[in-house]
Design a protein around this motif. Structure first.
Motif, PDB file in Angstrom:
ATOM      1  N   UNK A 185      11.005  14.662   7.954  1.00 20.99           N
ATOM      2  CA  UNK A 185       9.596  14.665   8.350  1.00 20.99           C
ATOM      3  C   UNK A 185       8.739  13.900   7.334  1.00 20.99           C
ATOM      4  N   UNK A 186       8.959  14.190   6.054  1.00 18.32           N
ATOM      5  CA  UNK A 186       8.182  13.511   5.005  1.00 18.32           C
ATOM      6  C   UNK A 186       8.379  12.001   5.070  1.00 18.32           C
ATOM      7  N   UNK A 187       9.619  11.573   5.288  1.00 17.74           N
ATOM      8  CA  UNK A 187       9.911  10.143   5.381  1.00 17.74           C
ATOM      9  C   UNK A 187       9.186   9.533   6.576  1.00 17.74           C
ATOM     10  N   UNK A 188       9.287  10.194   7.717  1.00 18.45           N
ATOM     11  CA  UNK A 188       8.651   9.660   8.925  1.00 18.45           C
ATOM     12  C   UNK A 188       7.154   9.488   8.699  1.00 18.45           C
ATOM     13  N   UNK A 189       6.527  10.532   8.167  1.00 17.83           N
ATOM     14  CA  UNK A 189       5.068  10.492   8.027  1.00 17.83           C
ATOM     15  C   UNK A 189       4.636   9.443   7.011  1.00 17.83           C
ATOM     16  N   UNK A 190       5.361   9.333   5.891  1.00 14.43           N
ATOM     17  CA  UNK A 190       4.842   8.412   4.869  1.00 14.43           C
ATOM     18  C   UNK A 190       5.357   6.991   5.065  1.00 14.43           C
ATOM     19  N   UNK A 191       6.296   6.797   5.990  1.00 19.74           N
ATOM     20  CA  UNK A 191       6.753   5.441   6.303  1.00 19.74           C
ATOM     21  C   UNK A 191       5.594   4.580   6.825  1.00 19.74           C
ATOM     22  N   UNK A 192       4.757   5.175   7.680  1.00 14.86           N
ATOM     23  CA  UNK A 192       3.753   4.378   8.390  1.00 14.86           C
ATOM     24  C   UNK A 192       2.687   3.766   7.492  1.00 14.86           C
ATOM     25  N   UNK A 193       2.040   4.570   6.623  1.00 15.53           N
ATOM     26  CA  UNK A 193       1.053   3.896   5.757  1.00 15.53           C
ATOM     27  C   UNK A 193       1.684   2.813   4.890  1.00 15.53           C
ATOM     28  N   UNK A 194       2.927   3.021   4.474  1.00 15.82           N
ATOM     29  CA  UNK A 194       3.567   2.014   3.618  1.00 15.82           C
ATOM     30  C   UNK A 194       3.857   0.743   4.421  1.00 15.82           C
ATOM     31  N   UNK A 195       4.432   0.907   5.604  1.00 12.32           N
ATOM     32  CA  UNK A 195       4.793  -0.281   6.385  1.00 12.32           C
ATOM     33  C   UNK A 195       3.537  -1.038   6.835  1.00 12.32           C
ATOM     34  N   UNK A 196       2.497  -0.300   7.230  1.00  9.77           N
ATOM     35  CA  UNK A 196       1.264  -0.959   7.683  1.00  9.77           C
ATOM     36  C   UNK A 196       0.612  -1.730   6.538  1.00  9.77           C
ATOM     37  N   UNK A 197       0.569  -1.119   5.362  1.00 14.70           N
ATOM     38  CA  UNK A 197      -0.041  -1.800   4.211  1.00 14.70           C
ATOM     39  C   UNK A 197       0.780  -3.028   3.816  1.00 14.70           C
ATOM     40  N   UNK A 198       2.105  -2.907   3.920  1.00 17.42           N
ATOM     41  CA  UNK A 198       2.949  -4.040   3.535  1.00 17.42           C
ATOM     42  C   UNK A 198       2.755  -5.214   4.496  1.00 17.42           C
ATOM     43  N   UNK A 199       2.681  -4.912   5.800  1.00 21.39           N
ATOM     44  CA  UNK A 199       2.441  -5.981   6.773  1.00 21.39           C
ATOM     45  C   UNK A 199       1.093  -6.635   6.490  1.00 21.39           C
ATOM     46  N   UNK A 200       0.068  -5.804   6.274  1.00 21.18           N
ATOM     47  CA  UNK A 200      -1.271  -6.349   6.015  1.00 21.18           C
ATOM     48  C   UNK A 200      -1.279  -7.156   4.717  1.00 21.18           C
ATOM     49  N   UNK A 201      -0.639  -6.610   3.694  1.00 20.65           N
ATOM     50  CA  UNK A 201      -0.646  -7.273   2.382  1.00 20.65           C
ATOM     51  C   UNK A 201       0.008  -8.644   2.425  1.00 20.65           C
ATOM     52  N   UNK A 202       1.214  -8.701   2.963  1.00 20.11           N
ATOM     53  CA  UNK A 202       1.920  -9.984   2.995  1.00 20.11           C
ATOM     54  C   UNK A 202       1.389 -10.902   4.086  1.00 20.11           C
ATOM     55  N   UNK A 203       0.771 -10.305   5.116  1.00 18.14           N
ATOM     56  CA  UNK A 203       0.321 -11.109   6.245  1.00 18.14           C
ATOM     57  C   UNK A 203      -1.004 -11.815   5.992  1.00 18.14           C
ATOM     58  N   UNK A 204      -1.795 -11.290   5.043  1.00 24.07           N
ATOM     59  CA  UNK A 204      -3.134 -11.850   4.846  1.00 24.07           C
ATOM     60  C   UNK A 204      -3.272 -12.634   3.545  1.00 24.07           C
ATOM     61  N   UNK A 205      -2.167 -13.200   3.090  1.00 21.50           N
ATOM     62  CA  UNK A 205      -2.265 -14.000   1.861  1.00 21.50           C
ATOM     63  C   UNK A 205      -3.024 -15.290   2.180  1.00 21.50           C
ATOM     64  N   UNK A 206      -3.997 -15.606   1.343  1.00 18.15           N
ATOM     65  CA  UNK A 206      -4.812 -16.805   1.484  1.00 18.15           C
ATOM     66  C   UNK A 206      -3.920 -18.046   1.666  1.00 18.15           C
ATOM     67  N   UNK A 207      -4.049 -18.703   2.831  1.00 17.64           N
ATOM     68  CA  UNK A 207      -3.188 -19.857   3.139  1.00 17.64           C
ATOM     69  C   UNK A 207      -3.312 -20.958   2.081  1.00 17.64           C
ATOM     70  N   UNK A 208      -4.527 -21.128   1.561  1.00 16.31           N
ATOM     71  CA  UNK A 208      -4.730 -22.251   0.634  1.00 16.31           C
ATOM     72  C   UNK A 208      -3.926 -22.040  -0.650  1.00 16.31           C
ATOM     73  N   UNK A 209      -3.682 -20.781  -1.020  1.00 13.12           N
ATOM     74  CA  UNK A 209      -2.879 -20.526  -2.219  1.00 13.12           C
ATOM     75  C   UNK A 209      -1.423 -20.894  -1.965  1.00 13.12           C
ATOM     76  N   UNK A 210      -0.950 -20.606  -0.757  1.00 11.32           N
ATOM     77  CA  UNK A 210       0.426 -20.952  -0.406  1.00 11.32           C
ATOM     78  C   UNK A 210       0.586 -22.474  -0.383  1.00 11.32           C
ATOM     79  N   UNK A 211      -0.403 -23.141   0.259  1.00  8.38           N
ATOM     80  CA  UNK A 211      -0.360 -24.605   0.304  1.00  8.38           C
ATOM     81  C   UNK A 211      -0.372 -25.195  -1.101  1.00  8.38           C
ATOM     82  N   UNK A 212      -1.243 -24.646  -1.955  1.00  8.92           N
ATOM     83  CA  UNK A 212      -1.334 -25.166  -3.319  1.00  8.92           C
ATOM     84  C   UNK A 212      -0.001 -25.006  -4.042  1.00  8.92           C
TER      85      UNK A 212
END
Ligand code: ADP
Ligand code: MG
Lengths: 256, 279
Positions: free
Chosen positions: A133-160
């Protein structure tokens, strides 16, 4: 000048917060000592304090703490690794992000605690069902934050970075990770808190051992002062842990 | 200063985003050919959206053109060439979690400069742009002008023969751009770099460039090239000279028509799009 005033204001609000808690304590004391509130419903704070000292001195809490701590550590580690791994790979594709982000967000919003009876059926009354139960419940905030974190990296920094010749590994290590870290840390802090809630909560519902289990037992045998002592003990631990995690999160963010 | 040797050879480069028929289909760049000579500073100027950044990205290997070829130092460009080309972007693209010094070193790490050289080269390039004292500051602690200097230092430390600058001062106020322009002119007079500099400021183009390539409205292509015969480093007094004014006016006349075209072709299309999009 401004910094000093800020510090004064922070001190003042701290004082109000502490004053509020002290007032609650005084109210509690007055209610049980002078206003005749039934001690079976609300024990006297002094009695609770003596019980707390006894619990700590005898070390009676140790076996239950060990069970709860083991469940919690297992659940959080599982959620952390699976959430970050899944989140990272989902974030690599715009398509997968579009599919899975709303799915995870939707699943996170349902009361996952309802899965507990199912998990008890699957895994029994022991630690395994709490960990699940603990794993199920705490999986979601972690996975959502990870998707948001890696998904919203400033494109210009990657290009640079690419224009300067960064390899895939260098891009990950020096651009993606530091860019995503603050968001992921927040997800981990939330995951930490909800895992603790889920473990303690499920112990009070269906379990054989653990701090939550012990508190329910004390309630059932009407040992109110000792039960309150245990609650105070658990509250102190969670406050300490959450403070520690917030501190770690702030330290991780400071390098922004 | 230029030896006449071609550093960047652009042949019939055209680019379109999206496929024909798609809503997002745009012909950004039309059949453009241009030789950029070693050691010169070439300014690209033109109406906004005419494909200047697109051309710069094609030169830098960040974008594969849909037609045509670019050669840098005789080699066809197929991707980033970190050893030949350094980039300076309008949004400075500094890593906000690293100090100025760390930003410069990171560039060298990416490019593959041996670690032993990092410290000396970082210090040298920070000194060149006047930021040595701010090496340990984070980008957020610097002004916009200083951030661009840091970005320039990072590019200089890579010691490439070519510098591509995409409206590097575009986000700065007039006074800051003027000072940065003067400093850049002094700095670059000492190096033998080939520079392609995108700007929308006529004054900046005349002040900095050896040649100014004026773009037509989208799909852009080089409409005319104007030579600015004035030795580097350019003197601030150059700005108030009659020669400067005449050149600026010539550029203005060339640009004016194209901007009219760009605005004239954009406005009705935008309005039609808005109506068409309404349910
Ligand atoms: N990644 C992209 N996808 C679709 N259209 C783009 C993209 N990048 C630029 N464009 C379009 O191509 C045209 C030229 O863009 P750009 O080269 O950035 O113009 P400039 O730098 O001259 O202002 C513009 O109309 C712009 O909207
Ligand atoms: Mg542009």
């Amino acid at each position: 000048m401004a910094r000093r005033r800020e510090a004064m204001e922070r001190l003042a609000s701290r004082a109000v917060q502490i004053g509020f808690l002290l007032a609650l304590l005084a109210l509690w004391y007055a209610a049980t000592n002078f206003w005749g509130v039934n001690h079976l419903l609300l024990p006297n704070p002094v009695a609770v304090f003596h019980q707390l000292v006894d619990v700590l001195k005898t070390g009676q809490f140790l076996p239950d703490l060990r069970v709860t701590a083991t469940e919690f550590v297992a659940a959080f580690l599982l959620a952390m690794t699976s959430g970050m791994l899944v989140g990272f790979f989902v974030s690599r594709s715009r398509y997968w992000s579009r599919v899975f982000e709303p799915l995870f967000a939707g699943l996170y919003s349902i009361p996952i605690i309802l899965l507990l009876p199912l998990y008890v059926l699957f895994f029994g009354l022991g630690p395994a069902s709490k960990i699940a139960l603990g794993t199920t419940i705490s999986f979601f905030p972690v996975v959502l934050a990870t998707i948001a974190g890696f998904g919203n990296v400033d494109r210009s920094l990657i290009t640079a970075a690419r224009s300067m010749g960064a390899s895939d590994y260098q891009l990950f290590r020096y651009v993606l990770v530091p860019a995503a870290l603050p968001v992921i840390l927040t997800g981990l802090r939330i995951g930490f808190t909800v895992a603790l809630l889920a473990i303690l909560g499920s112990e009070t519902i269906a379990s054989l051992a653990g701090l939550g289990h012990h508190i329910v037992q004390l309630a059932e045998s009407m040992e109110m002062a000792r039960m309150f002592a245990y609650i105070a003990f658990v509250v102190a631990i969670t406050v300490l842990l959450n403070g520690l995690v917030s501190h770690l999160e702030a330290r991780g963010r400071r390098r922004e | 200063m230029s030896t006449g040797e071609v550093a960047i050879r652009i042949r019939s480069v055209g680019h379109q985003f999206g496929e024909v028929g798609e809503a997002r289909h745009i012909r950004a760049l039309a059949d453009t050919s241009l030789d950029i000579v070693r050691g010169e500073l070439l300014c690209l100027i033109g109406p906004s959206g005419c494909g200047k950044s697109t051309l710069l990205n094609v030169i830098g290997g960040l974008l594969a053109p849909t037609s045509g070829t670019v050669e840098v130092a005789g080699k066809p460009v197929h991707g980033p060439m970190p050893h030949d080309i350094a980039y300076i972007f309008q949004e400075n693209a500094l890593f906000p979690w690293n100090t100025v010094d760390e930003n410069v070193r990171l560039g060298m790490l990416f490019q593959g400069v041996p670690k032993a050289e990092h410290a000396a080269r970082a210090q040298q390039s920070l000194q060149a742009v006047g930021l040595a004292e701010f090496a340990d500051h984070y980008p957020a602690q610097l002004s916009g002008g200083m951030r661009q200097r840091a970005s320039l230092a990072r590019a200089l430390s890579l010691q490439t023969g070519i510098l591509l600058m995409d409206e590097p001062f575009g986000a700065l106020d007039e006074q800051t751009r003027m000072i940065l322009g003067e400093d850049l002119s002094v700095l670059l007079a000492r190096t033998e770099k080939t520079i392609v500099f995108v700007t929308h400021s006529l004054g900046e183009a005349v002040f900095l460039a050896d040649r100014v390539a004026v773009f037509s409205a989208r799909p852009g292509t080089v409409k005319k090239i104007i030579r600015i015969d004035e030795p580097h480093p350019r003197n601030p007094a150059f700005v108030t000279s009659e020669k400067f004014t005449a050149l600026r006016n010539e550029l203005y006349a060339l640009l004016h028509d194209e901007i009219r075209k760009a605005v004239g072709s954009d406005a009705p299309r935008g309005r039609r799009g808005a109506n068409g999009g309404a349910p």
